[in-house]
Design a protein around this motif. Structure first.
Motif, mmCIF file in Angstrom:
data_model
loop_
_atom_site.group_PDB
_atom_site.id
_atom_site.type_symbol
_atom_site.label_atom_id
_atom_site.label_comp_id
_atom_site.label_asym_id
_atom_site.label_seq_id
_atom_site.Cartn_x
_atom_site.Cartn_y
_atom_site.Cartn_z
ATOM 1 N N SER A 1 -21.129 19.644 -32.502
ATOM 2 C CA SER A 1 -20.728 20.189 -33.801
ATOM 3 C C SER A 1 -20.345 21.651 -33.694
ATOM 4 O O SER A 1 -20.779 22.364 -32.791
ATOM 5 C CB SER A 1 -21.825 20.034 -34.856
ATOM 6 O OG SER A 1 -22.200 18.703 -34.980
ATOM 7 N N GLY B 1 -20.916 23.457 -39.004
ATOM 8 C CA GLY B 1 -21.431 22.124 -39.318
ATOM 9 C C GLY B 1 -20.366 21.040 -39.333
ATOM 10 O O GLY B 1 -20.689 19.865 -39.502
ATOM 11 N N PRO C 1 -19.508 16.762 -36.840
ATOM 12 C CA PRO C 1 -20.810 16.320 -36.352
ATOM 13 C C PRO C 1 -20.654 15.294 -35.235
ATOM 14 O O PRO C 1 -19.701 14.520 -35.209
ATOM 15 C CB PRO C 1 -21.463 15.705 -37.590
ATOM 16 C CG PRO C 1 -20.325 15.331 -38.469
ATOM 17 C CD PRO C 1 -19.247 16.342 -38.200
#
Length: 134
Positions: free
Chosen positions: A107, A111, A114
């Motif tokens: 990641s 964020g 992922p």
């Protein structure tokens, strides 16, 4: 001709393959975690069993290079989502200073993406003794 005899034990989540051919005689051993992910793989000194594991209780190596010199001892670790976070190529003689360790990052910092491999770092020592981080 190669003779391969797979064995497995559901209780210990381990498997092995014994190979016998001209110049090669080895037992490759594999252990898995409860989710079926490979945790350890090695060529065993004991040609009949993998029960001793790759290292004894005192840390002594039970892995061997075998008659053809192609032996190995690897250990894997995983993060909570199941991504491999570490792969260690262990020194067959048990010298931890000579282990090669690859670490994995997933990641982006924000964020996004992922479970996407974003970084791989490998640390090892060359036969001449130089420490390398790649």
């Amino acid at each position: 001709m190669t003779a391969v005899a797979p064995r497995s034990s559901a209780a210990t989540s381990s498997r092995s393959i014994r190979e016998r051919s001209l110049g090669i005689e080895e037992r490759q051993c594999f252990t898995y975690d409860p989710l079926g992910r490979l945790t350890k793989a090695w060529t065993a000194k004991d040609q009949n069993s993998c029960t001793a594991g790759p290292a004894g209780p005192d840390g002594t190596s039970n892995a061997t290079a075998g008659t053809d010199g192609s032996g190995y001892w690897q250990e894997c670790e995983y993060d909570l989502p199941g991504n491999r976070k570490k792969l260690s190529d262990m020194d067959l003689a048990g010298d931890t200073a000579k282990d090669a360790v690859a670490t994995y990052a997933y990641s982006k910092a924000d964020g996004s993406q992922p479970r996407t491999l974003t970084k791989l770092t490998k640390k090892y020592v060359t036969p001449q003794g130089a420490q390398v981080t790649a």
